[in-house]
Design a protein around this motif. Sequence first.
Motif, PDB file in Angstrom:
ATOM      1  N   PRO A 186       0.819  -1.216   0.000  1.00  0.00           N
ATOM      2  CA  PRO A 186       0.000   0.000   0.000  1.00  0.00           C
ATOM      3  C   PRO A 186       0.850   1.261   0.000  1.00  0.00           C
ATOM      4  N   ASP A 187       0.239   2.343  -0.484  1.00  0.00           N
ATOM      5  CA  ASP A 187       0.886   3.659  -0.544  1.00  0.00           C
ATOM      6  C   ASP A 187       2.146   3.650  -1.394  1.00  0.00           C
ATOM      7  N   THR A 188       2.113   2.830  -2.430  1.00  0.00           N
ATOM      8  CA  THR A 188       3.152   2.839  -3.465  1.00  0.00           C
ATOM      9  C   THR A 188       2.441   2.765  -4.816  1.00  0.00           C
ATOM     10  N   TYR A 189       3.194   2.887  -5.889  1.00  0.00           N
ATOM     11  CA  TYR A 189       2.583   2.750  -7.213  1.00  0.00           C
ATOM     12  C   TYR A 189       2.309   1.284  -7.548  1.00  0.00           C
ATOM     13  N   PHE A 190       2.589   0.424  -6.601  1.00  0.00           N
ATOM     14  CA  PHE A 190       2.337  -1.018  -6.740  1.00  0.00           C
ATOM     15  C   PHE A 190       1.297  -1.455  -5.710  1.00  0.00           C
ATOM     16  N   ASP A 191       0.258  -0.642  -5.508  1.00  0.00           N
ATOM     17  CA  ASP A 191      -0.703  -0.935  -4.442  1.00  0.00           C
ATOM     18  C   ASP A 191      -2.041  -1.472  -4.941  1.00  0.00           C
ATOM     19  N   THR A 192      -2.220  -1.575  -6.243  1.00  0.00           N
ATOM     20  CA  THR A 192      -3.398  -2.214  -6.822  1.00  0.00           C
ATOM     21  C   THR A 192      -2.946  -3.109  -7.963  1.00  0.00           C
ATOM     22  N   LEU A 193      -3.766  -4.071  -8.289  1.00  0.00           N
ATOM     23  CA  LEU A 193      -3.401  -4.976  -9.381  1.00  0.00           C
ATOM     24  C   LEU A 193      -3.280  -4.238 -10.719  1.00  0.00           C
ATOM     25  N   PRO A 194      -4.204  -3.344 -11.075  1.00  0.00           N
ATOM     26  CA  PRO A 194      -4.042  -2.628 -12.351  1.00  0.00           C
ATOM     27  C   PRO A 194      -2.777  -1.774 -12.408  1.00  0.00           C
ATOM     28  N   SER A 195      -2.457  -1.071 -11.314  1.00  0.00           N
ATOM     29  CA  SER A 195      -1.269  -0.210 -11.343  1.00  0.00           C
ATOM     30  C   SER A 195       0.003  -1.052 -11.405  1.00  0.00           C
ATOM     31  N   ALA A 196       0.043  -2.153 -10.650  1.00  0.00           N
ATOM     32  CA  ALA A 196       1.221  -3.028 -10.679  1.00  0.00           C
ATOM     33  C   ALA A 196       1.398  -3.633 -12.064  1.00  0.00           C
ATOM     34  N   HIS A 197       0.320  -4.130 -12.631  1.00  0.00           N
ATOM     35  CA  HIS A 197       0.400  -4.763 -13.957  1.00  0.00           C
ATOM     36  C   HIS A 197       0.833  -3.753 -15.010  1.00  0.00           C
ATOM     37  N   GLY A 198       0.285  -2.539 -14.916  1.00  0.00           N
ATOM     38  CA  GLY A 198       0.657  -1.518 -15.884  1.00  0.00           C
ATOM     39  C   GLY A 198       2.121  -1.130 -15.806  1.00  0.00           C
ATOM     40  N   LEU A 199       2.647  -1.006 -14.590  1.00  0.00           N
ATOM     41  CA  LEU A 199       4.060  -0.655 -14.428  1.00  0.00           C
ATOM     42  C   LEU A 199       4.975  -1.765 -14.918  1.00  0.00           C
ATOM     43  N   LEU A 200       4.605  -3.000 -14.661  1.00  0.00           N
ATOM     44  CA  LEU A 200       5.414  -4.128 -15.124  1.00  0.00           C
ATOM     45  C   LEU A 200       5.489  -4.150 -16.642  1.00  0.00           C
ATOM     46  N   GLN A 201       4.364  -3.908 -17.275  1.00  0.00           N
ATOM     47  CA  GLN A 201       4.357  -3.891 -18.734  1.00  0.00           C
ATOM     48  C   GLN A 201       5.153  -2.707 -19.277  1.00  0.00           C
ATOM     49  N   ALA A 202       5.047  -1.563 -18.600  1.00  0.00           N
ATOM     50  CA  ALA A 202       5.761  -0.378 -19.071  1.00  0.00           C
ATOM     51  C   ALA A 202       7.266  -0.500 -18.854  1.00  0.00           C
ATOM     52  N   ALA A 203       7.669  -1.056 -17.712  1.00  0.00           N
ATOM     53  CA  ALA A 203       9.097  -1.216 -17.423  1.00  0.00           C
ATOM     54  C   ALA A 203       9.720  -2.259 -18.347  1.00  0.00           C
ATOM     55  N   ASP A 204       9.018  -3.357 -18.560  1.00  0.00           N
ATOM     56  CA  ASP A 204       9.384  -4.351 -19.575  1.00  0.00           C
ATOM     57  C   ASP A 204      10.863  -4.748 -19.517  1.00  0.00           C
ATOM     58  N   HIS A 205      11.251  -5.373 -18.400  1.00  0.00           N
ATOM     59  CA  HIS A 205      12.641  -5.815 -18.271  1.00  0.00           C
ATOM     60  C   HIS A 205      12.695  -7.213 -17.659  1.00  0.00           C
ATOM     61  N   PRO A 206      13.529  -8.103 -18.203  1.00  0.00           N
ATOM     62  CA  PRO A 206      13.591  -9.478 -17.688  1.00  0.00           C
ATOM     63  C   PRO A 206      14.152  -9.596 -16.279  1.00  0.00           C
ATOM     64  N   GLY A 207      14.768  -8.523 -15.793  1.00  0.00           N
ATOM     65  CA  GLY A 207      15.341  -8.563 -14.453  1.00  0.00           C
ATOM     66  C   GLY A 207      14.380  -8.118 -13.367  1.00  0.00           C
ATOM     67  N   ILE A 208      13.137  -7.809 -13.728  1.00  0.00           N
ATOM     68  CA  ILE A 208      12.152  -7.362 -12.751  1.00  0.00           C
ATOM     69  C   ILE A 208      11.273  -8.533 -12.311  1.00  0.00           C
ATOM     70  N   ARG A 209      11.092  -8.650 -11.013  1.00  0.00           N
ATOM     71  CA  ARG A 209      10.201  -9.649 -10.433  1.00  0.00           C
ATOM     72  C   ARG A 209       9.283  -8.963  -9.413  1.00  0.00           C
ATOM     73  N   VAL A 210       8.230  -9.676  -9.014  1.00  0.00           N
ATOM     74  CA  VAL A 210       7.273  -9.150  -8.052  1.00  0.00           C
ATOM     75  C   VAL A 210       7.310  -9.983  -6.780  1.00  0.00           C
ATOM     76  N   ASN A 211       7.309  -9.283  -5.652  1.00  0.00           N
ATOM     77  CA  ASN A 211       7.110  -9.928  -4.363  1.00  0.00           C
ATOM     78  C   ASN A 211       5.621  -9.805  -4.046  1.00  0.00           C
ATOM     79  N   VAL A 212       4.898 -10.913  -4.160  1.00  0.00           N
ATOM     80  CA  VAL A 212       3.459 -10.907  -3.897  1.00  0.00           C
ATOM     81  C   VAL A 212       3.231 -11.040  -2.394  1.00  0.00           C
ATOM     82  N   ASP A 213       2.831  -9.951  -1.774  1.00  0.00           N
ATOM     83  CA  ASP A 213       2.447  -9.972  -0.369  1.00  0.00           C
ATOM     84  C   ASP A 213       0.940 -10.208  -0.348  1.00  0.00           C
TER      85      ASP A 213
END
Length: 283
Positions: free
Chosen positions: A146-173
């Motif tokens: 919460p209180d980050t740009y990764f605090d909802t599923l749409p915002s997280a998914h959008g950032l992942l697609q925009a960043a588009d890098h194989p070195g990025i992973r998600v910590n699912v809390d």
Amino acid sequence: MKFYICSISFRHTLTSFQDLISFAGERGFAGIELWGAHAETISEGDPAVTERYVAEMRDKGLNVSMISHYIPLMAPEEDMPDVMARWRRLIALAELFGSDKIRIFAGSRPSVSATPRDLELCAARLRMLAEIAYESGIYTVIEFHPDTYFDTLPSAHGLLQAADHPGIRVNVDFLHVWESGDDPLHALNVLKPWVGYFHLKNVSDRAYLDVFKPENVYSPSGDRRGLTALSEGVVDYARILRHLLQGDEAYPASLEWFGDRPAQRLESEMKWIKQITEQVQAI
């Protein structure tokens, strides 16, 4: 699956790194998720001692799963040289402790406050950090929080697609996913291409979610009401663990406990996880 303790759970106790290694090995954990503040403190000692710690973990079949820390991702441009220096220091710490992951947050403001330009800049900086870390074989892990740009599923998914890098992973809390209003297993399916880590913690009621706010968590006198076992809180971890254990999402998972008596609580939680594991294996 492999389960880890978080060294941050012992932030208010006089527990040495040696003690954490012994505890993890004796209680069936695969190792330690090392808080960046702890990693820095340990590294400031005798380098030979740190090397012995790492070798001891390796000999016991343990490892440091991730260095978890914080970077001012959305700092003003004039502050970015300092941010990059801090990032390279975290990479050096990950290499020192033999870890291939560094956990960070995507800013420090809720996604609802972000402008398109904010999100564009965030994605660009995530890509930049990930590229530098990836050159050293290290993944940049962004936590759903919460209180980050990764605090909802749409915002997280959008950032992942925009960043588009194989070195990025998600910590699912899973608790924070639930907090956002999404079903944890639905979110897991949406984020599956990027998933690399899990955080497991629970709370007795939505009314107590503020217990996880940083200013409360880090205070020795903070409120601990609402903290509860994985098996007893609002998030159905029996369902989640059965899904994970039966599927192909065998990513590392850390048990986050921010309350009192962390050793006793983590030992109890691991016993419950083993019971769930045995039930799944018996099917």
